[in-house]
Design a protein around this motif. Structure first.
Motif, PDB file in Angstrom:
ATOM      1  N   ILE A 128       0.353 -35.693  18.269  1.00 28.85           N
ATOM      2  CA  ILE A 128      -0.454 -36.870  18.121  1.00 28.85           C
ATOM      3  C   ILE A 128      -2.077 -36.518  18.208  1.00 28.85           C
ATOM      4  O   ILE A 128      -2.270 -36.026  19.356  1.00 28.85           O
ATOM      5  N   PRO A 129      -2.914 -36.376  17.320  1.00 33.15           N
ATOM      6  CA  PRO A 129      -4.154 -36.391  17.696  1.00 33.15           C
ATOM      7  C   PRO A 129      -4.942 -37.441  18.391  1.00 33.15           C
ATOM      8  O   PRO A 129      -4.444 -38.491  18.342  1.00 33.15           O
ATOM      9  N   VAL A 130      -6.033 -36.990  18.922  1.00 30.78           N
ATOM     10  CA  VAL A 130      -6.540 -37.936  19.837  1.00 30.78           C
ATOM     11  C   VAL A 130      -7.974 -37.930  20.166  1.00 30.78           C
ATOM     12  O   VAL A 130      -8.665 -36.906  19.813  1.00 30.78           O
ATOM     13  N   VAL A 131      -8.636 -39.086  20.117  1.00 30.49           N
ATOM     14  CA  VAL A 131      -9.953 -39.355  20.010  1.00 30.49           C
ATOM     15  C   VAL A 131     -10.452 -39.835  21.457  1.00 30.49           C
ATOM     16  O   VAL A 131     -10.000 -40.728  21.933  1.00 30.49           O
TER      17      VAL A 131
ATOM     18  N   GLY B 244     -17.486 -38.951  19.963  1.00 32.34           N
ATOM     19  CA  GLY B 244     -16.253 -38.511  20.958  1.00 32.34           C
ATOM     20  C   GLY B 244     -16.074 -37.182  20.825  1.00 32.34           C
ATOM     21  O   GLY B 244     -16.550 -36.280  20.110  1.00 32.34           O
ATOM     22  N   THR B 245     -14.825 -36.949  21.283  1.00 36.97           N
ATOM     23  CA  THR B 245     -14.080 -35.770  21.060  1.00 36.97           C
ATOM     24  C   THR B 245     -12.679 -35.900  20.576  1.00 36.97           C
ATOM     25  O   THR B 245     -11.943 -36.674  21.203  1.00 36.97           O
ATOM     26  N   LEU B 246     -12.511 -34.950  19.499  1.00 38.07           N
ATOM     27  CA  LEU B 246     -11.511 -35.193  18.814  1.00 38.07           C
ATOM     28  C   LEU B 246     -10.185 -33.875  19.271  1.00 38.07           C
ATOM     29  O   LEU B 246     -10.633 -32.806  19.220  1.00 38.07           O
ATOM     30  N   PHE B 247      -9.187 -34.304  19.759  1.00 41.25           N
ATOM     31  CA  PHE B 247      -8.247 -33.068  20.024  1.00 41.25           C
ATOM     32  C   PHE B 247      -7.227 -33.200  19.086  1.00 41.25           C
ATOM     33  O   PHE B 247      -6.446 -34.128  18.887  1.00 41.25           O
ATOM     34  N   HIS B 248      -7.075 -31.909  18.425  1.00 43.34           N
ATOM     35  CA  HIS B 248      -6.335 -31.863  17.171  1.00 43.34           C
ATOM     36  C   HIS B 248      -4.854 -31.544  17.982  1.00 43.34           C
ATOM     37  O   HIS B 248      -4.669 -31.344  19.127  1.00 43.34           O
ATOM     38  N   ARG B 249      -3.799 -31.945  16.688  1.00 44.68           N
ATOM     39  CA  ARG B 249      -2.407 -31.746  17.163  1.00 44.68           C
ATOM     40  C   ARG B 249      -2.312 -30.211  17.561  1.00 44.68           C
ATOM     41  O   ARG B 249      -2.810 -29.372  16.759  1.00 44.68           O
TER      42      ARG B 249
ATOM     43  N   THR C  85      -9.191 -27.686  19.521  1.00 45.91           N
ATOM     44  CA  THR C  85      -8.117 -27.220  18.905  1.00 45.91           C
ATOM     45  C   THR C  85      -7.028 -26.713  19.597  1.00 45.91           C
ATOM     46  O   THR C  85      -6.038 -26.571  19.028  1.00 45.91           O
ATOM     47  N   GLY C  86      -7.254 -26.291  20.913  1.00 47.62           N
ATOM     48  CA  GLY C  86      -6.206 -25.932  21.536  1.00 47.62           C
ATOM     49  C   GLY C  86      -7.042 -25.367  23.002  1.00 47.62           C
ATOM     50  O   GLY C  86      -7.913 -25.686  23.237  1.00 47.62           O
TER      51      GLY C  86
ATOM     52  N   MET D  98     -12.132 -37.809  33.961  1.00 53.13           N
ATOM     53  CA  MET D  98     -11.851 -36.947  32.874  1.00 53.13           C
ATOM     54  C   MET D  98     -10.757 -36.105  32.933  1.00 53.13           C
ATOM     55  O   MET D  98     -10.259 -35.840  31.851  1.00 53.13           O
ATOM     56  N   VAL D  99     -10.404 -35.782  34.034  1.00 51.10           N
ATOM     57  CA  VAL D  99      -9.286 -34.835  34.135  1.00 51.10           C
ATOM     58  C   VAL D  99      -8.012 -35.587  33.696  1.00 51.10           C
ATOM     59  O   VAL D  99      -7.130 -34.812  33.043  1.00 51.10           O
ATOM     60  N   THR D 100      -7.900 -36.876  34.065  1.00 53.03           N
ATOM     61  CA  THR D 100      -6.447 -37.588  33.743  1.00 53.03           C
ATOM     62  C   THR D 100      -6.454 -37.676  32.062  1.00 53.03           C
ATOM     63  O   THR D 100      -5.610 -37.624  31.392  1.00 53.03           O
ATOM     64  N   LYS D 101      -7.794 -37.987  31.549  1.00 54.47           N
ATOM     65  CA  LYS D 101      -7.880 -38.249  30.028  1.00 54.47           C
ATOM     66  C   LYS D 101      -7.499 -36.805  29.490  1.00 54.47           C
ATOM     67  O   LYS D 101      -7.034 -36.886  28.332  1.00 54.47           O
ATOM     68  N   VAL D 102      -8.066 -35.753  29.846  1.00 53.47           N
ATOM     69  CA  VAL D 102      -7.829 -34.430  29.170  1.00 53.47           C
ATOM     70  C   VAL D 102      -6.161 -34.294  29.029  1.00 53.47           C
ATOM     71  O   VAL D 102      -5.598 -33.570  28.429  1.00 53.47           O
ATOM     72  N   GLU D 103      -5.818 -34.222  30.317  1.00 53.42           N
ATOM     73  CA  GLU D 103      -4.437 -34.282  30.447  1.00 53.42           C
ATOM     74  C   GLU D 103      -3.552 -34.970  29.691  1.00 53.42           C
ATOM     75  O   GLU D 103      -2.589 -34.677  28.915  1.00 53.42           O
ATOM     76  N   ALA D 104      -3.952 -36.193  29.626  1.00 53.34           N
ATOM     77  CA  ALA D 104      -3.426 -37.323  28.686  1.00 53.34           C
ATOM     78  C   ALA D 104      -3.590 -36.593  27.037  1.00 53.34           C
ATOM     79  O   ALA D 104      -2.534 -36.921  26.290  1.00 53.34           O
ATOM     80  N   ALA D 105      -4.746 -36.248  26.930  1.00 53.15           N
ATOM     81  CA  ALA D 105      -4.942 -35.674  25.377  1.00 53.15           C
ATOM     82  C   ALA D 105      -3.967 -34.433  25.044  1.00 53.15           C
ATOM     83  O   ALA D 105      -3.415 -34.357  24.029  1.00 53.15           O
ATOM     84  N   ARG D 106      -3.773 -33.563  26.273  1.00 52.41           N
ATOM     85  CA  ARG D 106      -3.003 -32.438  26.047  1.00 52.41           C
ATOM     86  C   ARG D 106      -1.555 -32.571  25.887  1.00 52.41           C
ATOM     87  O   ARG D 106      -0.969 -32.243  24.897  1.00 52.41           O
ATOM     88  N   ILE D 107      -0.982 -33.913  26.491  1.00 52.24           N
ATOM     89  CA  ILE D 107       0.250 -34.275  26.483  1.00 52.24           C
ATOM     90  C   ILE D 107       0.523 -34.726  24.821  1.00 52.24           C
ATOM     91  O   ILE D 107       1.486 -34.481  24.161  1.00 52.24           O
ATOM     92  N   ALA D 108      -0.515 -35.590  24.432  1.00 53.25           N
ATOM     93  CA  ALA D 108      -0.285 -36.170  23.079  1.00 53.25           C
ATOM     94  C   ALA D 108      -0.304 -35.235  22.024  1.00 53.25           C
ATOM     95  O   ALA D 108       0.435 -35.114  21.063  1.00 53.25           O
ATOM     96  N   ALA D 109      -1.575 -34.582  22.080  1.00 57.71           N
ATOM     97  CA  ALA D 109      -1.608 -33.433  21.234  1.00 57.71           C
ATOM     98  C   ALA D 109      -0.300 -32.501  21.013  1.00 57.71           C
ATOM     99  O   ALA D 109      -0.080 -32.158  19.852  1.00 57.71           O
ATOM    100  N   ALA D 110       0.179 -32.151  22.151  1.00 59.15           N
ATOM    101  CA  ALA D 110       1.543 -31.200  22.177  1.00 59.15           C
ATOM    102  C   ALA D 110       2.701 -31.896  21.699  1.00 59.15           C
ATOM    103  O   ALA D 110       3.671 -31.252  21.039  1.00 59.15           O
ATOM    104  N   ALA D 111       2.507 -33.380  21.587  1.00 57.64           N
ATOM    105  CA  ALA D 111       3.660 -34.088  20.947  1.00 57.64           C
ATOM    106  C   ALA D 111       3.362 -34.264  19.362  1.00 57.64           C
ATOM    107  O   ALA D 111       4.140 -35.087  18.871  1.00 57.64           O
TER     108      ALA D 111
END
Length: 394
Positions: A258-261, A278-283, A220-221, A243-256
């Protein structure tokens, strides 16, 4: 233009209620425009070369998503060009030098798109190839053209297949990994959802191969990731991410906004149906000005400008553009339109922007007012060094 996603609308509320009732993720079931990113390891063999069965399996899933509801759209960000070109060129591993990487990409990109074209044709779907570099997306005119092209492909019912243009990209103008590219493309096309597919079925609180670790179902954050050890390598050894690049990408999208799976390619169907895999990254934020996200995350500064205290205050507070009078020093070799770093007197980067002068022109402008410059050098010098619209605070 499509409306941006806003939490709390009547449609979202209805989707959320239905999704919760069915045990599905409403962020997924309510998404109409989806960006799906797939990594090299999910499409190729460790020795290089495309695995046709894997490509077809992914296309089968995406075709079902598109066919289930005529209102859904998919943009596919696909790695695999360099990996696909290894075997045809007699290379047994990904080369380290840029020239051979570009050669492999040149051969492999054609094979990759041909495979997608044939696979989607089984469902009567057309594909369109879109190759990007950071230069194409941080400059205003290029950025607008990329967005217009992607929007038109979707409007005409085609599936855009996006990749970094590895055949011409240099170290200075590379995205670095397609995970970050996917996050930025999701923002570019105003997507409702980003799905990152790899060879790992989600984010774990440690090394997935270590007993006792468990999958993190939702993020969630940033606080949810504190103390989490994130690995950096994939299994197949043919890609550049981890995994580092995926988490960073998820952080960029979520901050903009956009939810990420994040999940494995083998579980793509469940992920796109909204099942809790998987893992859901909330907006964590709302959509920002389009191009500024690219400027912050996809551009590589070609030089730097050191600002005086007054200019730093104006830039950071967002009250104006950067004028020559506020610049104390310049370094680097750059041309008008290139991204540059804006620093305070202590050398700390406070912002990034697109400069409107060549590096060689700026020394004669330092500390001077635009009025004086226009009087001495002509009206063409009565302009900002970095316009407010081309500037992002870091």
């Amino acid at each position: 233009m499509r409306d941006t996603v806003r939490a709390g609308t009547a449609d979202e509320a209805a989707n959320r209620t239905a999704g919760e009732r069915d045990g599905l993720r409403p962020e997924v079931t309510g998404a109409r425009r989806i960006v799906v990113k797939v990594g090299s390891s999910s499409l190729t063999t460790a020795g290089g070369g495309l695995d046709a069965d894997r490509v077809d399996a992914l296309v089968d899933v995406l075709a079902r998503v598109l066919g289930a509801d005529g209102g859904r759209e998919v943009v596919l960000v696909s790695s695999g060009a360099i990996a696909a070109g290894l075997a045809p060129l007699g290379l047994d591993r990904r080369p380290k030098d840029l020239a051979r990487q570009q050669a492999a990409a040149s051969v492999g990109q054609g094979l990759l798109v041909a495979r997608y074209t044939a696979s989607f044709a089984r469902y009567g779907r057309r594909v369109g190839q879109v190759l990007l570099t950071t230069d194409d997306t941080s400059r205003r005119a290029h950025y607008r053209n990329a967005r217009r092209t992607l929007d038109q492909l979707l409007a005409m019912g085609a599936v855009p297949v996006v990749n970094e243009n590895d055949t011409v990209a240099t170290d200075e103008i590379r995205f670095g990994d397609n995970d970050r590219l996917a996050a930025l493309v999701a923002h570019l096309v105003r997507a409702d959802l980003l799905v990152l597919l790899s060879d790992v079925d989600g984010l774990y609180d440690g090394d997935p191969s270590t007993p006792g670790t468990s999958r993190i179902a939702e993020v969630t954050g940033p606080a949810d990731l504190e103390g989490v050890s994130i690995g950096s390598a994939g299994k197949a050894g043919v890609g550049t991410g981890g995994m580092v690049t995926k988490v960073e990408a998820a952080r960029i999208a979520a901050a903009a906004g956009i939810p990420v799976v994040l999940t494995s390619a083998s579980r793509a169907a469940d992920a796109l149906l909204g099942r809790p895999t998987g893992t859901l990254f909330h907006r964590t934020g709302r959509r920002s000005a389009d191009r500024l996200l690219w400027l912050a995350h996809a551009s590589t500064p070609r030089g730097a400008l050191t600002l005086d205290d007054g200019a730093v205050h104006a830039v950071v507070r967002g009250t104006g553009s950067l004028l020559p009078a506020g610049i104390a020093a310049v370094e680097g070799e750059f041309s008008a339109g290139d991204p540059v770093e804006l620093r305070d007197a202590g050398g700390r980067a406070v912002a990034r922007g697109l400069v409107s002068y060549d590096a060689g022109e700026i020394p004669q402008l330092l500390g001077r007012s635009t009025r004086d410059l226009a009087r001495e050098l002509g009206p063409g010098y009565e302009r900002e060094v970095v316009h407010r619209d081309d500037l992002v605070v870091l």
